[in-house]
Design a protein around this motif. Structure first.
Motif, PDB file in Angstrom:
ATOM      1  N   TYR A 166     -31.583  86.725   1.438  1.00 44.22           N
ATOM      2  CA  TYR A 166     -30.278  86.304   1.970  1.00 44.22           C
ATOM      3  C   TYR A 166     -29.305  87.481   2.094  1.00 44.22           C
ATOM      4  O   TYR A 166     -28.475  87.507   3.003  1.00 44.22           O
ATOM      5  CB  TYR A 166     -29.689  85.183   1.100  1.00 44.22           C
ATOM      6  N   HIS A 167     -29.392  88.458   1.198  1.00 39.11           N
ATOM      7  CA  HIS A 167     -28.507  89.621   1.352  1.00 39.11           C
ATOM      8  C   HIS A 167     -28.843  90.391   2.622  1.00 39.11           C
ATOM      9  O   HIS A 167     -27.964  91.002   3.233  1.00 39.11           O
ATOM     10  CB  HIS A 167     -28.622  90.543   0.131  1.00 39.11           C
TER      11      HIS A 167
ATOM     12  N   TYR B  65     -24.474  81.879   1.956  1.00 38.13           N
ATOM     13  CA  TYR B  65     -23.507  81.482   2.977  1.00 38.13           C
ATOM     14  C   TYR B  65     -22.863  82.729   3.582  1.00 38.13           C
ATOM     15  O   TYR B  65     -22.706  83.743   2.904  1.00 38.13           O
ATOM     16  CB  TYR B  65     -22.407  80.586   2.389  1.00 38.13           C
ATOM     17  N   ALA B  66     -22.503  82.649   4.852  1.00 37.35           N
ATOM     18  CA  ALA B  66     -21.800  83.739   5.523  1.00 37.35           C
ATOM     19  C   ALA B  66     -20.471  83.202   6.042  1.00 37.35           C
ATOM     20  O   ALA B  66     -20.323  81.986   6.234  1.00 37.35           O
ATOM     21  CB  ALA B  66     -22.637  84.274   6.676  1.00 37.35           C
ATOM     22  N   ALA B  67     -19.522  84.115   6.243  1.00 34.66           N
ATOM     23  CA  ALA B  67     -18.199  83.676   6.707  1.00 34.66           C
ATOM     24  C   ALA B  67     -17.573  84.735   7.611  1.00 34.66           C
ATOM     25  O   ALA B  67     -17.834  85.931   7.436  1.00 34.66           O
ATOM     26  CB  ALA B  67     -17.288  83.413   5.508  1.00 34.66           C
ATOM     27  N   VAL B  68     -16.803  84.286   8.562  1.00 33.82           N
ATOM     28  CA  VAL B  68     -15.970  85.191   9.360  1.00 33.82           C
ATOM     29  C   VAL B  68     -14.560  84.622   9.387  1.00 33.82           C
ATOM     30  O   VAL B  68     -14.356  83.423   9.139  1.00 33.82           O
ATOM     31  CB  VAL B  68     -16.485  85.357  10.810  1.00 33.82           C
ATOM     32  N   VAL B  69     -13.587  85.484   9.670  1.00 31.69           N
ATOM     33  CA  VAL B  69     -12.187  85.052   9.744  1.00 31.69           C
ATOM     34  C   VAL B  69     -11.735  85.135  11.201  1.00 31.69           C
ATOM     35  O   VAL B  69     -12.011  86.114  11.893  1.00 31.69           O
ATOM     36  CB  VAL B  69     -11.302  85.946   8.850  1.00 31.69           C
ATOM     37  N   ARG B  70     -11.091  84.104  11.663  1.00 27.73           N
ATOM     38  CA  ARG B  70     -10.573  84.049  13.030  1.00 27.73           C
ATOM     39  C   ARG B  70      -9.069  83.829  12.984  1.00 27.73           C
ATOM     40  O   ARG B  70      -8.536  83.329  11.992  1.00 27.73           O
ATOM     41  CB  ARG B  70     -11.218  82.884  13.793  1.00 27.73           C
ATOM     42  N   LYS B 136     -24.252  78.213   6.551  1.00 28.67           N
ATOM     43  CA  LYS B 136     -25.391  78.548   5.694  1.00 28.67           C
ATOM     44  C   LYS B 136     -26.314  79.488   6.461  1.00 28.67           C
ATOM     45  O   LYS B 136     -26.681  79.203   7.601  1.00 28.67           O
ATOM     46  CB  LYS B 136     -26.140  77.266   5.307  1.00 28.67           C
ATOM     47  N   LYS B 137     -26.649  80.597   5.827  1.00 31.20           N
ATOM     48  CA  LYS B 137     -27.564  81.538   6.479  1.00 31.20           C
ATOM     49  C   LYS B 137     -28.935  80.890   6.615  1.00 31.20           C
ATOM     50  O   LYS B 137     -29.336  80.068   5.782  1.00 31.20           O
ATOM     51  CB  LYS B 137     -27.711  82.805   5.637  1.00 31.20           C
ATOM     52  N   GLN B 138     -29.638  81.304   7.648  1.00 26.13           N
ATOM     53  CA  GLN B 138     -30.995  80.780   7.861  1.00 26.13           C
ATOM     54  C   GLN B 138     -31.951  81.964   7.851  1.00 26.13           C
ATOM     55  O   GLN B 138     -31.776  82.916   8.634  1.00 26.13           O
ATOM     56  CB  GLN B 138     -31.027  80.067   9.207  1.00 26.13           C
ATOM     57  N   LEU B 139     -32.929  81.923   6.972  1.00 25.01           N
ATOM     58  CA  LEU B 139     -33.865  83.045   6.851  1.00 25.01           C
ATOM     59  C   LEU B 139     -34.533  83.326   8.191  1.00 25.01           C
ATOM     60  O   LEU B 139     -34.956  82.400   8.894  1.00 25.01           O
ATOM     61  CB  LEU B 139     -34.915  82.745   5.785  1.00 25.01           C
TER      62      LEU B 139
END
Lengths: 283, 172
Positions: A166-167, B65-70, B136-139
């Protein structure tokens, strides 16, 4: 053995130049932006002095000059190192927000270099005080040991490779095409994770053993090469390995230099005869 | 062959050098202990920054989890998207500074950021607001660009012209 310090000095100066020089392109937006002034913890410079573009450029140039002095060596080495330390922290304090792990790491290495014989020439022919090396050993044992033991004790999913996978998909640190490809292959991420955790956990114990020391550093070199290939953590990996020559066990380093000198001598004059070797052996 | 053997530290430097090594080792050990159990000694509680410089907790825990700011600006009653990366072009390895959780969790910094956004736009809006997109990140799937259609999570709304304070209290 002093030769490790010479190699560390040059490698460290080159890596820091590579990390620091491009910062000049961000001066107006990050270091001299009077509408984005921040303080954080001990970094409160912006509360008293907001750099302008010319003054920030001057501080950046001073830090660069310090690094060039360190790279040059000799009498310029220590003043260059101290100039780099002061000017670069002044520069980073102006931005205050994003002091990264590698900023802290190069600062700690610089502290070791302050006590090291980096200003001397022909260091490979000398033994020197071990204090600077002790400092670096403490630093690297803490660096690898603390992150490794935290992984071991706090996050069992390192063993499945899931954490690393995940990283590799971090929107900024990761998401390299090769990292994305690796991320869903547990047969790759699991052994890479084991390598990382085992290396970091055992480093503080094994680095002191002469026979294991060079193999341990080689394992670290591979780990940092993996990070460099799969993630964008800036110059962290390069800064970390820049001090490896000084971490090499002194007797191992001495053996390397002696083998190198023998190789050079035989390369220039052909293999010495048994008669030519005798005077050295007698001496 | 080594020509001189100067392994011995000068006498006057032996104790200070040993103390420095011992101090450094102790600092690292305390910082590690704090990272591990989250409990710090009472004398350190008013100064949490003492651990920062000696803490090497990096990529330790699972982060799936990943995030961006808008950002958006309010003009004439309508919200218009802002290209934050064009207004604030500086990026580090961790991305633009305003995408870091410790940044957008700090109301003082977000106030400064809001006011700076108001003034960097070609026409000063009535308000600006920021939100996070989290997924949610997806492998096996890149996290760039961010997926579309995600529900925004509000962060800060800022009225342009409001006073900004720095942490030490001085007004910008």
């Amino acid at each position: 053995m002093g030769g490790g310090w010479a190699a560390t000095r040059v490698a460290y100066a080159l890596v820091c130049l590579w990390a620091h020089v491009p910062r000049v392109t961000r001066i107006a937006d990050a270091y001299a932006a009077d509408d984005m002034r921040f303080s954080r913890g001990p970094l409160w410079l912006d509360d008293f002095w907001c750099m302008t573009v010319p003054s920030a450029t001057a501080v950046w140039a001073t830090a660069t000059t310090g690094l060039l002095g360190l790279l040059w060596g000799g009498r310029a080495a220590k003043p260059g190192l101290l100039t780099w330390l002061v000017a670069s922290w002044l520069f980073m304090s102006a931005e205050a927000l994003n002091i990264k792990a590698y900023d802290r790491l190069w600062t700690w290495i610089a502290l070791g270099l302050v006590f090291a014989p980096i200003g001397e020439r022909a260091l490979h022919t000398k033994w020197r005080s071990p204090v600077a090396r002790w400092l670096l050993l403490v630093l690297y044992c803490a660096l690898y040991g603390s992150t490794g033991w935290l992984k071991l004790l706090e996050e069992p999913r390192w063993w499945t490779g899931e954490v690393l996978a995940y990283h590799l998909l971090h929107p900024w640190f990761g998401s390299f095409p090769i990292g994305v490809w690796v991320s869903d292959k547990a047969w790759l991420t699991a052994p890479m994770s084991w390598w990382t955790v085992i290396f970091e956990v055992v480093f503080p114990f094994l680095v002191f053993f002469r026979r294991l020391n060079p193999w341990l550093l080689f394992a670290g070199l591979l780990m940092h090469f993996g990070i460099l290939s799969l993630m964008d953590v800036g110059p962290f990996s390069l800064i970390a390995v820049s001090a490896y020559p000084a971490l090499l066990h002194p007797e191992v380093a001495r053996g390397v230099w002696e083998r190198w000198e023998r190789f050079q001598a035989t390369g220039r004059t052909g293999a010495p005869s048994a008669g030519e070797q005798e005077p050295d052996a007698a001496r | 062959m080594p020509d001189r053997d100067e392994r011995t530290t000068p006498a006057w430097l032996r104790i200070p050098a040993l103390l420095l090594v011992a101090f450094t080792a102790t600092w690292f050990a305390l910082a590690y202990s704090f990272s591990l159990n989250g409990e710090q000694p009472s004398w350190a509680r008013p100064h949490p920054w003492v651990w920062w410089f000696a803490n090497w907790e990096m990529f330790t825990l699972l982060d799936d989890y990943a995030a961006v700011v808008r950002g958006e600006a309010l003009y004439d009653g309508g919200w218009v998207p802002i290209d934050l990366e064009a207004l604030f072009p500086t990026k580090w390895e961790s991305g633009p500074r305003y995408t870091r959780s410790d940044f957008y969790s700090d109301p003082t910094w977000m106030g400064t950021f809001g006011e700076a956004t108001c003034h960097r736009l070609d026409r000063v809006p009535e308000k600006v607001r920021f939100h996070r997109i989290v997924w949610k990140k997806q492998l096996g799937v890149s996290s760039r660009p961010a997926p579309t259609g995600m529900r925004p999570r509000p962060l800060t709304e800022w009225t342009c012209g409001d006073e900004v304070q720095r942490p030490q209290g001085e007004r910008l």
